[in-house]
Write a protein that holds these residues in place. Structure first.
Motif, PDB file in Angstrom:
ATOM      1  N   LEU A 223       0.283  -1.076  -0.280  1.00  0.00           N
ATOM      2  CA  LEU A 223       0.003   0.277  -0.199  1.00  0.00           C
ATOM      3  C   LEU A 223       0.438   1.700   0.066  1.00  0.00           C
ATOM      4  N   ALA A 224       2.026   0.993   0.802  1.00  0.00           N
ATOM      5  CA  ALA A 224       2.822   2.638   1.221  1.00  0.00           C
ATOM      6  C   ALA A 224       3.779   3.102  -0.506  1.00  0.00           C
ATOM      7  N   PRO A 225       4.520   2.145  -0.888  1.00  0.00           N
ATOM      8  CA  PRO A 225       4.760   1.862  -2.215  1.00  0.00           C
ATOM      9  C   PRO A 225       4.669   2.949  -3.160  1.00  0.00           C
ATOM     10  N   VAL A 226       2.744   2.203  -3.328  1.00  0.00           N
ATOM     11  CA  VAL A 226       1.695   2.701  -4.402  1.00  0.00           C
ATOM     12  C   VAL A 226       1.144   3.587  -4.403  1.00  0.00           C
ATOM     13  N   LEU A 227       1.156   4.293  -2.413  1.00  0.00           N
ATOM     14  CA  LEU A 227       0.528   5.272  -2.952  1.00  0.00           C
ATOM     15  C   LEU A 227       1.228   6.631  -3.013  1.00  0.00           C
ATOM     16  N   MET A 228       3.205   6.253  -3.020  1.00  0.00           N
ATOM     17  CA  MET A 228       4.001   6.648  -3.194  1.00  0.00           C
ATOM     18  C   MET A 228       4.671   6.767  -4.314  1.00  0.00           C
ATOM     19  N   ALA A 229       4.095   6.017  -4.983  1.00  0.00           N
ATOM     20  CA  ALA A 229       4.940   6.143  -6.688  1.00  0.00           C
ATOM     21  C   ALA A 229       3.780   7.588  -7.571  1.00  0.00           C
ATOM     22  N   ARG A 230       4.900   8.017  -8.175  1.00  0.00           N
ATOM     23  CA  ARG A 230       4.271   8.436  -9.443  1.00  0.00           C
ATOM     24  C   ARG A 230       3.263   8.228 -10.260  1.00  0.00           C
ATOM     25  N   GLY A 231       2.678   9.139 -10.457  1.00  0.00           N
ATOM     26  CA  GLY A 231       1.475   8.906 -11.154  1.00  0.00           C
ATOM     27  C   GLY A 231       0.655   7.567 -10.382  1.00  0.00           C
ATOM     28  N   GLN A 295       9.841  -4.695  10.987  1.00  0.00           N
ATOM     29  CA  GLN A 295       9.308  -5.578  10.374  1.00  0.00           C
ATOM     30  C   GLN A 295       8.914  -5.349   8.613  1.00  0.00           C
ATOM     31  N   ALA A 296       7.704  -4.490   9.366  1.00  0.00           N
ATOM     32  CA  ALA A 296       7.323  -3.766   7.922  1.00  0.00           C
ATOM     33  C   ALA A 296       8.174  -3.105   7.335  1.00  0.00           C
ATOM     34  N   CYS A 297       8.936  -2.134   8.302  1.00  0.00           N
ATOM     35  CA  CYS A 297       9.686  -1.128   7.499  1.00  0.00           C
ATOM     36  C   CYS A 297      10.710  -1.883   6.125  1.00  0.00           C
ATOM     37  N   ARG A 298      11.284  -3.135   6.852  1.00  0.00           N
ATOM     38  CA  ARG A 298      12.308  -3.757   6.081  1.00  0.00           C
ATOM     39  C   ARG A 298      11.350  -4.318   4.740  1.00  0.00           C
ATOM     40  N   GLU A 299      10.239  -5.087   4.656  1.00  0.00           N
ATOM     41  CA  GLU A 299       9.678  -5.203   3.538  1.00  0.00           C
ATOM     42  C   GLU A 299       9.556  -4.121   2.580  1.00  0.00           C
ATOM     43  N   LEU A 300       8.799  -3.425   3.313  1.00  0.00           N
ATOM     44  CA  LEU A 300       8.737  -1.719   2.477  1.00  0.00           C
ATOM     45  C   LEU A 300      10.215  -1.717   1.459  1.00  0.00           C
ATOM     46  N   GLY A 301      11.486  -2.015   2.675  1.00  0.00           N
ATOM     47  CA  GLY A 301      12.380  -1.883   1.961  1.00  0.00           C
ATOM     48  C   GLY A 301      12.641  -2.317  -0.009  1.00  0.00           C
ATOM     49  N   VAL A 302      12.122  -3.714   0.802  1.00  0.00           N
ATOM     50  CA  VAL A 302      13.121  -4.714  -0.481  1.00  0.00           C
ATOM     51  C   VAL A 302      11.567  -4.184  -1.673  1.00  0.00           C
ATOM     52  N   ALA A 303      10.264  -4.195  -1.350  1.00  0.00           N
ATOM     53  CA  ALA A 303       9.542  -3.383  -1.835  1.00  0.00           C
ATOM     54  C   ALA A 303       9.655  -2.311  -2.904  1.00  0.00           C
ATOM     55  N   GLN A 304      10.351  -1.307  -2.476  1.00  0.00           N
ATOM     56  CA  GLN A 304      11.274  -0.204  -3.349  1.00  0.00           C
ATOM     57  C   GLN A 304      11.862  -0.179  -4.056  1.00  0.00           C
ATOM     58  N   LEU A 316       7.870   9.040  -3.143  1.00  0.00           N
ATOM     59  CA  LEU A 316       9.030   9.818  -1.288  1.00  0.00           C
ATOM     60  C   LEU A 316       9.914   8.085  -1.699  1.00  0.00           C
ATOM     61  N   ASN A 317      11.307   8.057  -0.915  1.00  0.00           N
ATOM     62  CA  ASN A 317      10.725   6.498  -0.393  1.00  0.00           C
ATOM     63  C   ASN A 317      10.605   6.237   0.893  1.00  0.00           C
ATOM     64  N   VAL A 318      10.256   4.895   0.543  1.00  0.00           N
ATOM     65  CA  VAL A 318       9.475   4.424   2.412  1.00  0.00           C
ATOM     66  C   VAL A 318      10.331   4.141   3.247  1.00  0.00           C
ATOM     67  N   PRO A 319       9.489   4.544   3.878  1.00  0.00           N
ATOM     68  CA  PRO A 319       9.891   5.239   5.429  1.00  0.00           C
ATOM     69  C   PRO A 319      11.019   3.789   5.858  1.00  0.00           C
ATOM     70  N   ASP A 327       7.660  12.424  10.596  1.00  0.00           N
ATOM     71  CA  ASP A 327       8.087  13.004   9.419  1.00  0.00           C
ATOM     72  C   ASP A 327       8.152  12.809   7.823  1.00  0.00           C
ATOM     73  N   GLN A 328       8.329  12.286   7.917  1.00  0.00           N
ATOM     74  CA  GLN A 328       7.297  12.316   6.464  1.00  0.00           C
ATOM     75  C   GLN A 328       5.820  13.097   6.351  1.00  0.00           C
ATOM     76  N   TRP A 329       4.909  12.629   6.668  1.00  0.00           N
ATOM     77  CA  TRP A 329       3.862  13.154   6.619  1.00  0.00           C
ATOM     78  C   TRP A 329       4.030  14.404   7.239  1.00  0.00           C
ATOM     79  N   ARG A 330       4.781  15.366   7.854  1.00  0.00           N
ATOM     80  CA  ARG A 330       4.660  16.715   8.593  1.00  0.00           C
ATOM     81  C   ARG A 330       5.163  17.403   7.127  1.00  0.00           C
ATOM     82  N   ARG A 331       6.214  16.874   6.494  1.00  0.00           N
ATOM     83  CA  ARG A 331       6.850  17.701   5.306  1.00  0.00           C
ATOM     84  C   ARG A 331       6.761  17.448   3.668  1.00  0.00           C
ATOM     85  N   SER A 332       6.589  16.229   3.686  1.00  0.00           N
ATOM     86  CA  SER A 332       6.577  15.575   2.351  1.00  0.00           C
ATOM     87  C   SER A 332       5.006  15.459   1.564  1.00  0.00           C
ATOM     88  N   MET A 333       4.489  14.546   2.521  1.00  0.00           N
ATOM     89  CA  MET A 333       3.494  14.157   1.603  1.00  0.00           C
ATOM     90  C   MET A 333       2.342  14.640   1.548  1.00  0.00           C
TER      91      MET A 333
END
Length: 373
Positions: A223-231, A295-304, A316-319, A327-333
């Motif tokens: 979910l997170a990588p898709v939401l952060m993907a361009r387009g 654990q989810a962050c480690r898996e997100l790194g693989v997904a990215q 955005l890079n996955v957190p 921090d991404q919520w406040r600054r970048s999302m």
């Protein structure tokens, strides 16, 4: 005479040959415990053991064909396997398929073939390379499992054949103290949409040390990588972030948002006006902590890494942690990304009035979360 089970056939042929169990076990090259498990029907000792005993007792092919053996799985184990609502299958010590539930058959259609071998499919089948976006990583993990299997059963001819082929293709793994199969992530390619991600969980069924149960546990981390993907964002979100997610704990009405400065309000006046910025950050901290455990962050790194290799750019890079996500919520999302992450984790939040330690009125929140695999 009608012979009902494999154990009965074995016992009769052993008696005819005037052999005791220890002698049969020695001829077959197995332990006496394995032989007794077969003859007494207390456990399935494995396909290799059965074949060795049949050969040692010289049971003719015509007799083998008449056997009405119950099979390697008892009814309890079969029932457990087919009750899972995620892909799960059972393999023997050679990684040959014993049984699979309907979800595993859908994920791996070839597993319906008799004698299909999960290890061979992962390491050598072109379809595995096509289906698994991170095949190189998965192949390394399974070749380490193959090495362990060969070490445990050096006389297993099928395992040795797989190992020799893997070595010829330079897939055989060298010993590695950092190897851990339980954390292996599989990224499944699809023709469209986000790639499903699962973790490969391997367990030994109770009282069946000769078998492995392999379960592919879905992970919602795509979910997170898709939401952060361009387009790849869903429709832009322009309303207050918590619209339709907040309920008054006194009257049960949904809170409305808007105004300048932005706030959330109960139409009946049960609650004081709640500043939107403060409440949204408060809810975001809880939602992001739930969505991005370590654990989810480690898996997100693989997904990215997989998405990047497939040519999908991320805005955005996955957190790497829940703190980084905040921090991404406040600054970048964007608000669209914020809303998407909220609705992926949160069903609703109920707001109750309370007194703060300072004596001023405040609110408590009770959350109803979505289940995350």
């Amino acid at each position: 005479m009608v012979i009902a089970t494999l154990g009965e056939v074995v016992a009769i042929y052993r008696s005819r040959a005037a052999l005791d169990p220890a002698r049969v076990a020695k001829r077959a090259g197995i332990s006496i415990a394995q032989y007794l498990a077969l003859e007494q029907g207390t456990a399935w000792p494995g396909t290799e053991v059965v074949e060795a005993v049949i050969k040692a007792l010289q049971i003719p092919d015509s007799q083998r064909a008449r056997l009405a053996a119950a099979g390697p799985l008892d009814q309890h184990l079969q029932s457990m396997l087919h009750r899972y609502d995620i892909p799960s299958l059972i393999v023997d010590s050679s990684w040959r398929i014993v049984e699979a539930n309907s979800f595993a058959r859908a994920l791996l259609p070839d597993s319906a073939r008799a004698g299909w071998n999960l290890m061979r499919w992962i390491l050598f089948d072109s379809e595995a390379r096509r289906r698994l976006a991170n095949w190189d990583d998965v192949a390394r993990s399974f070749s380490a499992l193959l090495r362990d299997s060969v070490t445990a059963a050096p006389r297993n001819t099928e395992l040795r054949a797989i190992w020799d082929t893997a070595a010829h293709l330079e897939l055989a793994a060298a010993p590695s103290p950092t190897y851990c199969s339980e954390s292996q992530v599989l990224v499944w390619r699809t023709d469209s949409g986000p790639y499903p991600i699962s973790a490969c969980l391997m367990t030994v069924p109770s009282e069946r040390p000769d078998l492995r149960q392999v379960t592919f546990v879905p992970r919602n981390t795509h979910l997170a990588p898709v939401l952060m993907a361009r387009g790849a964002d869903p429709a832009p979100w322009y309303r207050p972030l918590l619209s339709d997610l907040l309920t008054c704990g006194l009257c049960g009405l949904l809170l409305t948002g808007g105004g300048q400065p932005a706030s959330y309000n109960c139409a009946t006046g049960c609650l004081p006006a709640l500043r939107a910025e403060e409440l949204e950050i408060r809810v975001a901290k809880e939602a992001l902590a739930r969505a991005f455990p370590a654990q989810a962050c480690r898996e997100l790194g693989v997904a990215q890494e997989i998405l990047t290799a497939e040519g999908i750019d991320l805005e955005l890079n996955v957190p790497v942690s829940a703190k980084h996500a905040l921090d991404q919520w406040r600054r970048s999302m964007t608000d669209t990304q914020r809303r998407g992450l909220l609705t992926a984790t949160l069903r609703s939040a109920t707001v109750y009035p309370t007194l703060l330690p300072s004596g001023y009125p405040g609110v408590d929140l009770a959350y109803s979360w979505r289940e995350l695999a």
